[in-house]
Design a protein around this motif. Structure first.
Motif, PDB file in Angstrom:
ATOM      1  N   THR A  54      40.515  -3.956   8.074  1.00 10.66           N
ATOM      2  CA  THR A  54      41.375  -3.305   7.118  1.00 10.66           C
ATOM      3  C   THR A  54      40.686  -3.271   5.770  1.00 10.66           C
ATOM      4  O   THR A  54      40.994  -2.359   5.077  1.00 10.66           O
ATOM      5  CB  THR A  54      42.415  -4.471   6.923  1.00 10.66           C
ATOM      6  N   PHE A  55      39.756  -4.224   5.248  1.00 10.18           N
ATOM      7  CA  PHE A  55      39.388  -4.245   3.905  1.00 10.18           C
ATOM      8  C   PHE A  55      37.894  -3.737   3.660  1.00 10.18           C
ATOM      9  O   PHE A  55      37.220  -4.141   2.843  1.00 10.18           O
ATOM     10  CB  PHE A  55      39.617  -5.454   3.485  1.00 10.18           C
ATOM     11  N   SER A  56      37.150  -3.315   4.749  1.00 13.73           N
ATOM     12  CA  SER A  56      35.924  -2.812   4.674  1.00 13.73           C
ATOM     13  C   SER A  56      35.615  -1.399   5.011  1.00 13.73           C
ATOM     14  O   SER A  56      36.243  -0.976   5.917  1.00 13.73           O
ATOM     15  CB  SER A  56      34.770  -3.954   5.369  1.00 13.73           C
ATOM     16  N   ASP A  57      34.619  -0.961   4.318  1.00 11.87           N
ATOM     17  CA  ASP A  57      34.271   0.418   4.659  1.00 11.87           C
ATOM     18  C   ASP A  57      32.645   0.477   4.864  1.00 11.87           C
ATOM     19  O   ASP A  57      32.071   0.431   3.744  1.00 11.87           O
ATOM     20  CB  ASP A  57      34.800   1.690   3.698  1.00 11.87           C
ATOM     21  N   GLY A  58      32.059   0.359   5.666  1.00 12.12           N
ATOM     22  CA  GLY A  58      30.742   0.090   5.843  1.00 12.12           C
ATOM     23  C   GLY A  58      30.426  -1.248   5.483  1.00 12.12           C
ATOM     24  O   GLY A  58      30.939  -2.420   5.797  1.00 12.12           O
ATOM     25  N   GLN A  59      29.579  -1.350   4.197  1.00 12.89           N
ATOM     26  CA  GLN A  59      29.327  -2.690   3.653  1.00 12.89           C
ATOM     27  C   GLN A  59      30.013  -2.916   2.471  1.00 12.89           C
ATOM     28  O   GLN A  59      29.668  -3.880   1.614  1.00 12.89           O
ATOM     29  CB  GLN A  59      27.793  -2.896   3.408  1.00 12.89           C
TER      30      GLN A  59
ATOM     31  N   ALA B 215      31.452 -12.008   3.546  1.00 17.01           N
ATOM     32  CA  ALA B 215      29.876 -11.751   4.050  1.00 17.01           C
ATOM     33  C   ALA B 215      29.823 -10.214   4.131  1.00 17.01           C
ATOM     34  O   ALA B 215      28.669  -9.567   4.283  1.00 17.01           O
ATOM     35  CB  ALA B 215      29.979 -12.180   5.816  1.00 17.01           C
ATOM     36  N   VAL B 216      30.923  -9.365   4.207  1.00 18.91           N
ATOM     37  CA  VAL B 216      30.789  -7.872   4.573  1.00 18.91           C
ATOM     38  C   VAL B 216      29.620  -7.195   3.427  1.00 18.91           C
ATOM     39  O   VAL B 216      28.817  -6.575   4.051  1.00 18.91           O
ATOM     40  CB  VAL B 216      32.118  -7.135   4.281  1.00 18.91           C
ATOM     41  N   PRO B 217      29.592  -7.591   2.086  1.00 17.60           N
ATOM     42  CA  PRO B 217      28.527  -6.996   1.315  1.00 17.60           C
ATOM     43  C   PRO B 217      27.106  -7.334   1.590  1.00 17.60           C
ATOM     44  O   PRO B 217      26.337  -6.825   1.057  1.00 17.60           O
ATOM     45  CB  PRO B 217      29.009  -7.087   0.003  1.00 17.60           C
ATOM     46  N   LEU B 218      27.110  -8.774   2.110  1.00 23.87           N
ATOM     47  CA  LEU B 218      25.978  -9.342   2.218  1.00 23.87           C
ATOM     48  C   LEU B 218      25.145  -9.195   3.484  1.00 23.87           C
ATOM     49  O   LEU B 218      23.751  -9.436   3.254  1.00 23.87           O
ATOM     50  CB  LEU B 218      26.271 -10.775   2.150  1.00 23.87           C
ATOM     51  N   VAL B 219      25.610  -8.732   4.684  1.00 22.18           N
ATOM     52  CA  VAL B 219      24.968  -8.845   5.815  1.00 22.18           C
ATOM     53  C   VAL B 219      25.249  -7.443   6.494  1.00 22.18           C
ATOM     54  O   VAL B 219      26.282  -6.935   6.194  1.00 22.18           O
ATOM     55  CB  VAL B 219      25.296  -9.990   6.791  1.00 22.18           C
ATOM     56  N   VAL B 221      26.544  -4.514   9.042  1.00 17.42           N
ATOM     57  CA  VAL B 221      28.145  -4.437   9.815  1.00 17.42           C
ATOM     58  C   VAL B 221      27.741  -5.118  11.042  1.00 17.42           C
ATOM     59  O   VAL B 221      26.972  -4.870  11.967  1.00 17.42           O
ATOM     60  CB  VAL B 221      28.178  -2.764   9.824  1.00 17.42           C
ATOM     61  N   GLY B 222      29.042  -5.802  11.500  1.00 12.18           N
ATOM     62  CA  GLY B 222      29.205  -6.437  12.633  1.00 12.18           C
ATOM     63  C   GLY B 222      28.741  -7.732  12.579  1.00 12.18           C
ATOM     64  O   GLY B 222      29.533  -8.537  13.261  1.00 12.18           O
ATOM     65  N   VAL B 223      27.965  -8.198  11.679  1.00 12.39           N
ATOM     66  CA  VAL B 223      27.499  -9.665  11.601  1.00 12.39           C
ATOM     67  C   VAL B 223      28.688 -10.480  10.924  1.00 12.39           C
ATOM     68  O   VAL B 223      28.911 -11.692  11.445  1.00 12.39           O
ATOM     69  CB  VAL B 223      26.168  -9.751  10.709  1.00 12.39           C
ATOM     70  N   PRO B 224      29.645  -9.976  10.059  1.00 12.89           N
ATOM     71  CA  PRO B 224      30.686 -10.692   9.630  1.00 12.89           C
ATOM     72  C   PRO B 224      31.306 -11.401  10.602  1.00 12.89           C
ATOM     73  O   PRO B 224      31.806 -12.709  10.569  1.00 12.89           O
ATOM     74  CB  PRO B 224      31.338  -9.879   8.554  1.00 12.89           C
ATOM     75  N   VAL B 225      31.688 -10.478  11.594  1.00 11.46           N
ATOM     76  CA  VAL B 225      32.702 -11.145  12.744  1.00 11.46           C
ATOM     77  C   VAL B 225      31.804 -12.356  13.504  1.00 11.46           C
ATOM     78  O   VAL B 225      32.546 -13.142  13.841  1.00 11.46           O
ATOM     79  CB  VAL B 225      33.084 -10.016  13.516  1.00 11.46           C
ATOM     80  N   LEU B 226      30.645 -12.010  13.770  1.00  9.61           N
ATOM     81  CA  LEU B 226      29.879 -13.001  14.267  1.00  9.61           C
ATOM     82  C   LEU B 226      29.736 -14.430  13.556  1.00  9.61           C
ATOM     83  O   LEU B 226      29.850 -15.479  14.069  1.00  9.61           O
ATOM     84  CB  LEU B 226      28.350 -12.512  14.667  1.00  9.61           C
ATOM     85  N   LEU B 227      29.578 -14.323  12.447  1.00 10.64           N
ATOM     86  CA  LEU B 227      29.852 -15.504  11.437  1.00 10.64           C
ATOM     87  C   LEU B 227      31.100 -16.203  11.720  1.00 10.64           C
ATOM     88  O   LEU B 227      31.233 -17.432  11.452  1.00 10.64           O
ATOM     89  CB  LEU B 227      29.492 -15.138   9.819  1.00 10.64           C
ATOM     90  N   ALA B 228      32.169 -15.554  11.693  1.00  9.69           N
ATOM     91  CA  ALA B 228      33.616 -16.206  11.800  1.00  9.69           C
ATOM     92  C   ALA B 228      33.477 -17.032  13.290  1.00  9.69           C
ATOM     93  O   ALA B 228      34.192 -17.686  13.320  1.00  9.69           O
ATOM     94  CB  ALA B 228      34.619 -14.912  11.825  1.00  9.69           C
TER      95      ALA B 228
END
Lengths: 104, 264
Positions: A54-59, B215-219, B221-228
């Motif tokens: 919901t809250f991200s677009d890419g990074q 984590a979205v801006p830091l890692v 794409v796809g990894v934030p969910v794995l961190l969760a």
């Protein structure tokens, strides 16, 4: 091509987990921590997927029309409306907000 | 443990003639199973549409429904790919979401008692719905019928539903214009809601969502969910001392089916 690799690995892994459950002797997985983790993983993963999708677009983090769609979906889930209604309301809301607010 | 067993369970216990009793039970079990299968098939339509909107082609979408055949994992893999994540991160997400099926199998193995080729085929049917419609029945015979009727019924209708949704979405020029990119989080929300029993789960869900977003801006794409997922694993490892912790341990490990609100 790499998408197919992800699909193949995911399918194989999910199948082997199903087969393992039917195959391993009782007791091997009968540990409290294993049960708790298996019960909690869907909770944390689904929550994270909701937030990220919901809250991200890419990074980058964004708040756009999808947030409105999710909010409406939240009300629909809370009212225990059928699954397809929940999904359709979220999509329609998001599409309408995009009509009103271009670029959202 | 699950509400859907309340209607079908008692028939064969009360009938004087066991064969008549079994026929009543069988009718009830089959009716329940078909209700679940139809509802899940409808939900397969949304999976097909969301997968296409997320960038998979028709064959990839159908491969997931035929070969992965466990709804939350399929949605999870599509979500990570749609966001631009690497395919293996999508696979890891799907596998973690499918871990609960192993514990369903553990419970089902004593009811089903299958070996060899039959076990290899039966394993694919071990999902939320078939488990929920099996465990808790009064007899093993009814439990087996509930498992296979639901498993086969859901498999057929889930794949037909996926095909309908995918073909329908492939006719759309821009799925985003229809808001289909918001359909996936809504689907996850509907999957999550029945699992949010108790304050601990709510808290954990909020922590997981926060960790993932931060984590979205830091890692990648796809990894934030794995961190969760890591958050969940750590939370699960913390031993419980309370009475509710013991109850959770002996409970049948969250046999919470994917939602099928139409049949409720």
């Amino acid at each position: 091509m790499t998408v197919w690799i992800g699909i193949a690995v995911g399918c194989l892994g999910c199948y082997l987990l199903k087969l393992a459950g039917l195959s391993v002797p009782q007791g091997v997985l009968e540990r409290p921590a294993v049960h708790r983790i298996a019960a909690l993983l869907p909770v944390v993963l689904l929550a994270a997927l909701i937030a990220v999708q919901t809250f991200s677009d890419g990074q980058s983090l964004v708040i756009d029309a999808r947030a409105a769609g999710l909010a409406v979906a939240g009300v629909a889930v809370w009212r225990r409306w059928p699954f397809l209604v929940v999904v359709a309301l979220a999509a329609v809301t998001t599409a309408l907000v995009r009509q009103v607010v271009p670029g959202s | 443990m699950t509400s859907r067993n309340t209607s079908g369970g008692t028939a064969d216990g009360e009938a004087s003639d066991p064969e008549t009793g079994w026929r009543l039970t069988r009718t009830q079990v089959l009716r329940d199973s078909m209700g679940v299968a139809v509802a899940t098939g409808a939900y397969g339509i949304s999976f097909g549409a969301i997968a296409l909107a997320g960038g998979l082609n028709l064959w990839q979408t159908m491969a997931l429904s035929l070969l992965m055949f466990t709804g939350a994992s399929q949605f999870g893999l599509v979500a990570v790919l749609a966001g631009g994540g690497v395919p293996l991160a999508g696979a890891a997400t799907a596998i973690m979401l499918g871990a609960r099926n192993a514990l369903y199998g553990l419970r089902l193995s004593e009811i089903l008692r299958v070996g060899g080729l039959r076990r290899v085929l039966t394993a694919q049917l071990v999902i939320d719905e078939s488990t929920a419609m099996s465990i808790g029945r009064d007899t093993d015979r009814a439990a087996r019928l509930g498992f296979y009727a639901t498993g086969v019924g859901v498999f057929v209708l889930w794949n037909i539903g996926t095909l309908i949704g995918a073909v329908g979405a492939s006719w759309l020029s821009d799925p985003r214009a229809l808001g289909l990119d918001a359909a996936a989080p809504a689907a996850f929300l509907a999957l999550l809601a029945p699992r949010l029993r108790g304050r601990e789960r709510w808290a954990l869900a909020l922590v997981a969502a926060s960790v993932a977003v931060l984590a979205v801006p830091l890692v990648p794409v796809g990894v934030p969910v794995l961190l969760a997922g890591l958050v969940g694993a750590i939370a699960g490892l913390i031993p419980r001392r309370t009475a509710s912790g013991r109850a959770e341990r002996t409970a049948p490990t969250d046999p919470e089916p994917d939602p099928r609100p139409e049949s409720r």
